[in-house]
Design a protein around this motif. Structure first.
Motif, PDB file in Angstrom:
ATOM      1  N   MET A  29       0.857  -1.183   0.000  1.00 27.53           N
ATOM      2  CA  MET A  29       0.000   0.000   0.000  1.00 27.53           C
ATOM      3  C   MET A  29       0.896   1.238   0.000  1.00 27.53           C
ATOM      4  SD  MET A  29      -3.425   0.815   2.222  1.00 27.53           S
ATOM      5  CE  MET A  29      -2.823   0.458   3.836  1.00 27.53           C
ATOM      6  N   THR A  30       0.507   2.254  -0.738  1.00 30.39           N
ATOM      7  CA  THR A  30       1.297   3.478  -0.815  1.00 30.39           C
ATOM      8  C   THR A  30       1.192   4.268   0.487  1.00 30.39           C
ATOM      9  OG1 THR A  30      -0.524   4.803  -1.696  1.00 30.39           O
ATOM     10  CG2 THR A  30       0.880   3.663  -3.318  1.00 30.39           C
ATOM     11  N   VAL A  31       2.120   5.179   0.658  1.00 30.03           N
ATOM     12  CA  VAL A  31       2.093   6.067   1.827  1.00 30.03           C
ATOM     13  C   VAL A  31       0.796   6.867   1.835  1.00 30.03           C
ATOM     14  CG1 VAL A  31       3.208   8.064   2.903  1.00 30.03           C
ATOM     15  CG2 VAL A  31       4.606   6.215   1.967  1.00 30.03           C
ATOM     16  N   GLU A  32       0.396   7.327   0.665  1.00 28.56           N
ATOM     17  CA  GLU A  32      -0.822   8.144   0.569  1.00 28.56           C
ATOM     18  C   GLU A  32      -2.054   7.362   1.015  1.00 28.56           C
ATOM     19  OE1 GLU A  32       2.090   9.745  -2.512  1.00 28.56           O
ATOM     20  OE2 GLU A  32       1.486   7.782  -1.794  1.00 28.56           O
ATOM     21  N   LEU A  33      -2.172   6.122   0.572  1.00 32.81           N
ATOM     22  CA  LEU A  33      -3.323   5.305   0.991  1.00 32.81           C
ATOM     23  C   LEU A  33      -3.249   4.950   2.475  1.00 32.81           C
ATOM     24  CD1 LEU A  33      -3.871   2.894  -2.035  1.00 32.81           C
ATOM     25  CD2 LEU A  33      -5.246   4.874  -1.388  1.00 32.81           C
ATOM     26  N   THR A  34      -2.051   4.735   2.971  1.00 33.15           N
ATOM     27  CA  THR A  34      -1.879   4.464   4.399  1.00 33.15           C
ATOM     28  C   THR A  34      -2.365   5.653   5.216  1.00 33.15           C
ATOM     29  OG1 THR A  34      -0.005   3.016   3.967  1.00 33.15           O
ATOM     30  CG2 THR A  34      -0.198   3.897   6.200  1.00 33.15           C
ATOM     31  N   TYR A  35      -1.984   6.857   4.815  1.00 33.94           N
ATOM     32  CA  TYR A  35      -2.410   8.048   5.553  1.00 33.94           C
ATOM     33  C   TYR A  35      -3.900   8.323   5.380  1.00 33.94           C
ATOM     34  CZ  TYR A  35       1.889   9.345   7.748  1.00 33.94           C
ATOM     35  OH  TYR A  35       2.978   9.359   8.581  1.00 33.94           O
ATOM     36  N   LEU A  36      -4.444   7.981   4.227  1.00 31.94           N
ATOM     37  CA  LEU A  36      -5.894   8.081   4.057  1.00 31.94           C
ATOM     38  C   LEU A  36      -6.582   7.167   5.069  1.00 31.94           C
ATOM     39  CD1 LEU A  36      -8.538   8.892   2.711  1.00 31.94           C
ATOM     40  CD2 LEU A  36      -8.036   7.235   0.892  1.00 31.94           C
ATOM     41  N   THR A  37      -6.036   5.989   5.281  1.00 28.84           N
ATOM     42  CA  THR A  37      -6.582   5.061   6.275  1.00 28.84           C
ATOM     43  C   THR A  37      -6.492   5.664   7.667  1.00 28.84           C
ATOM     44  OG1 THR A  37      -5.919   3.196   4.896  1.00 28.84           O
ATOM     45  CG2 THR A  37      -6.420   2.720   7.210  1.00 28.84           C
ATOM     46  N   TYR A  38      -5.342   6.252   8.017  1.00 28.66           N
ATOM     47  CA  TYR A  38      -5.190   6.888   9.333  1.00 28.66           C
ATOM     48  C   TYR A  38      -6.219   8.002   9.527  1.00 28.66           C
ATOM     49  CZ  TYR A  38      -0.496   4.719   9.532  1.00 28.66           C
ATOM     50  OH  TYR A  38       0.568   3.854   9.542  1.00 28.66           O
ATOM     51  N   VAL A  39      -6.396   8.832   8.502  1.00 26.76           N
ATOM     52  CA  VAL A  39      -7.354   9.936   8.593  1.00 26.76           C
ATOM     53  C   VAL A  39      -8.767   9.398   8.762  1.00 26.76           C
ATOM     54  CG1 VAL A  39      -8.406  11.859   7.317  1.00 26.76           C
ATOM     55  CG2 VAL A  39      -5.918  11.594   7.323  1.00 26.76           C
TER      56      VAL A  39
ATOM     57  N   VAL B  31      -7.426   9.030  -3.737  1.00 21.97           N
ATOM     58  CA  VAL B  31      -7.776   7.908  -4.614  1.00 21.97           C
ATOM     59  C   VAL B  31      -7.516   8.256  -6.081  1.00 21.97           C
ATOM     60  CG1 VAL B  31      -9.708   6.488  -5.435  1.00 21.97           C
ATOM     61  CG2 VAL B  31      -9.394   6.868  -2.982  1.00 21.97           C
ATOM     62  N   ILE B  32      -7.861   9.453  -6.486  1.00 24.13           N
ATOM     63  CA  ILE B  32      -7.583   9.869  -7.870  1.00 24.13           C
ATOM     64  C   ILE B  32      -6.088   9.838  -8.143  1.00 24.13           C
ATOM     65  CG2 ILE B  32      -7.646  11.827  -9.484  1.00 24.13           C
ATOM     66  CD1 ILE B  32     -10.367  12.575  -8.118  1.00 24.13           C
ATOM     67  N   ALA B  33      -5.301  10.383  -7.228  1.00 21.20           N
ATOM     68  CA  ALA B  33      -3.842  10.372  -7.401  1.00 21.20           C
ATOM     69  C   ALA B  33      -3.331   8.934  -7.482  1.00 21.20           C
ATOM     70  CB  ALA B  33      -3.162  11.128  -6.261  1.00 21.20           C
ATOM     71  N   HIS B  34      -3.844   8.083  -6.618  1.00 17.17           N
ATOM     72  CA  HIS B  34      -3.416   6.678  -6.625  1.00 17.17           C
ATOM     73  C   HIS B  34      -3.753   6.000  -7.952  1.00 17.17           C
ATOM     74  CE1 HIS B  34      -2.507   2.680  -5.160  1.00 17.17           C
ATOM     75  NE2 HIS B  34      -3.698   2.279  -5.604  1.00 17.17           N
ATOM     76  N   LEU B  35      -4.986   6.170  -8.404  1.00 15.96           N
ATOM     77  CA  LEU B  35      -5.411   5.540  -9.651  1.00 15.96           C
ATOM     78  C   LEU B  35      -4.637   6.078 -10.856  1.00 15.96           C
ATOM     79  CD1 LEU B  35      -9.277   5.360  -9.093  1.00 15.96           C
ATOM     80  CD2 LEU B  35      -7.613   3.474  -8.977  1.00 15.96           C
ATOM     81  N   ALA B  36      -4.221   7.332 -10.766  1.00 18.49           N
ATOM     82  CA  ALA B  36      -3.440   7.934 -11.854  1.00 18.49           C
ATOM     83  C   ALA B  36      -1.952   7.622 -11.729  1.00 18.49           C
ATOM     84  CB  ALA B  36      -3.669   9.446 -11.875  1.00 18.49           C
ATOM     85  N   GLY B  37      -1.571   6.932 -10.665  1.00 21.93           N
ATOM     86  CA  GLY B  37      -0.166   6.590 -10.459  1.00 21.93           C
ATOM     87  C   GLY B  37       0.694   7.766 -10.045  1.00 21.93           C
ATOM     88  N   ILE B  38       0.061   8.738  -9.419  1.00 26.86           N
ATOM     89  CA  ILE B  38       0.782   9.944  -9.000  1.00 26.86           C
ATOM     90  C   ILE B  38       1.178   9.798  -7.535  1.00 26.86           C
ATOM     91  CG2 ILE B  38       0.625  12.442  -8.672  1.00 26.86           C
ATOM     92  CD1 ILE B  38      -1.542  12.349 -10.936  1.00 26.86           C
ATOM     93  N   THR B  39       2.439   9.641  -7.296  1.00 29.09           N
ATOM     94  CA  THR B  39       2.992   9.603  -5.952  1.00 29.09           C
ATOM     95  C   THR B  39       4.370  10.219  -6.028  1.00 29.09           C
ATOM     96  OG1 THR B  39       3.581   8.225  -4.054  1.00 29.09           O
ATOM     97  CG2 THR B  39       3.831   7.219  -6.227  1.00 29.09           C
ATOM     98  N   ASN B  40       4.604  11.186  -5.192  1.00 30.11           N
ATOM     99  CA  ASN B  40       5.897  11.860  -5.174  1.00 30.11           C
ATOM    100  C   ASN B  40       6.103  12.500  -3.807  1.00 30.11           C
ATOM    101  OD1 ASN B  40       4.512  14.411  -5.229  1.00 30.11           O
ATOM    102  ND2 ASN B  40       4.319  14.222  -7.457  1.00 30.11           N
ATOM    103  N   GLU B  41       7.194  13.181  -3.661  1.00 31.39           N
ATOM    104  CA  GLU B  41       7.507  13.800  -2.369  1.00 31.39           C
ATOM    105  C   GLU B  41       6.417  14.767  -1.930  1.00 31.39           C
ATOM    106  OE1 GLU B  41      11.165  16.300  -0.326  1.00 31.39           O
ATOM    107  OE2 GLU B  41      11.540  15.191  -2.181  1.00 31.39           O
ATOM    108  N   CYS B  42       5.841  15.481  -2.866  1.00 31.32           N
ATOM    109  CA  CYS B  42       4.790  16.453  -2.550  1.00 31.32           C
ATOM    110  C   CYS B  42       3.536  15.755  -2.023  1.00 31.32           C
ATOM    111  CB  CYS B  42       4.449  17.290  -3.778  1.00 31.32           C
ATOM    112  SG  CYS B  42       3.176  18.538  -3.455  1.00 31.32           S
ATOM    113  N   THR B  43       3.102  14.683  -2.678  1.00 26.15           N
ATOM    114  CA  THR B  43       1.889  14.003  -2.221  1.00 26.15           C
ATOM    115  C   THR B  43       2.111  13.317  -0.877  1.00 26.15           C
ATOM    116  OG1 THR B  43       2.390  12.006  -3.517  1.00 26.15           O
ATOM    117  CG2 THR B  43       0.972  13.669  -4.560  1.00 26.15           C
ATOM    118  N   VAL B  44       3.313  12.790  -0.676  1.00 21.01           N
ATOM    119  CA  VAL B  44       3.624  12.149   0.607  1.00 21.01           C
ATOM    120  C   VAL B  44       3.598  13.181   1.735  1.00 21.01           C
ATOM    121  CG1 VAL B  44       5.420  10.970   1.935  1.00 21.01           C
ATOM    122  CG2 VAL B  44       4.866  10.186  -0.387  1.00 21.01           C
ATOM    123  N   TRP B  45       4.254  14.326   1.512  1.00 20.91           N
ATOM    124  CA  TRP B  45       4.237  15.374   2.538  1.00 20.91           C
ATOM    125  C   TRP B  45       2.824  15.894   2.769  1.00 20.91           C
ATOM    126  CZ3 TRP B  45       7.267  16.780   6.304  1.00 20.91           C
ATOM    127  CH2 TRP B  45       8.614  16.447   6.242  1.00 20.91           C
ATOM    128  N   ALA B  46       2.047  16.018   1.697  1.00 17.07           N
ATOM    129  CA  ALA B  46       0.689  16.558   1.811  1.00 17.07           C
ATOM    130  C   ALA B  46      -0.192  15.677   2.685  1.00 17.07           C
ATOM    131  CB  ALA B  46       0.080  16.729   0.422  1.00 17.07           C
TER     132      ALA B  46
END
Length: 130
Positions: free
Chosen positions: A1-11, A71-86
């Motif tokens: 699971m990506t960092v972004e999805l993990t943090y979505l789960t935490y939120v 979810v949109i970012a994940h489906l589009a394959g967008i993951t980078n330092e900015c999305t992780v920090w966000a």
């Protein structure tokens, strides 16, 4: 699971648990019978519990936008330092928002809300620029 999805789960989990303190206050103030019923003249919640309830509503409203962006970012394959920090900033901002809203600290409440909103805008920008 990506960092972004993990943090979505935490939120999502944090938002799902936010109701517990104000419901416990409701039970303490009104008693179990009135807490689960429909009393004619209900006793008000403590001021902090009323504010936490409002913070919870705000968190639910913003979770819809945050989740959609992640979810949109994940489906589009967008993951980078900015999305992780966000996503990390968003979680911290929402926790701080709940605490300072409950404590009745208006300027910190506004700043923490703005930090979360800017975090969401950062994710949206990454999506739109891809």
């Amino acid at each position: 699971m990506t960092v972004e999805l993990t943090y979505l789960t935490y939120v999502a989990v944090f938002t799902a648990l936010m109701w517990l303190p104000y419901i416990l206050n409701l039970i303490m103030v009104r008693g179990m019978k009135d807490a689960v019923g429909y009393p004619e003249n209900p006793k008000p919640l403590a001021a902090w519990a009323q504010r936490l309830k409002a913070a919870h509503y705000n968190a639910v409203e913003n979770l819809v936008v945050f989740a959609a962006l992640v979810v949109i970012a994940h489906l589009a394959g967008i993951t980078n330092e900015c999305t992780v920090w966000a996503v990390k900033i968003y979680l911290c901002a929402r926790v701080i928002h709940a605490i300072v809203y409950s404590a009745g600290i208006p300027w910190l409440r506004t700043l923490s809300f703005a930090a979360g909103w800017l975090a969401m805008l950062s994710i949206a920008w990454q999506i739109l620029c891809a």
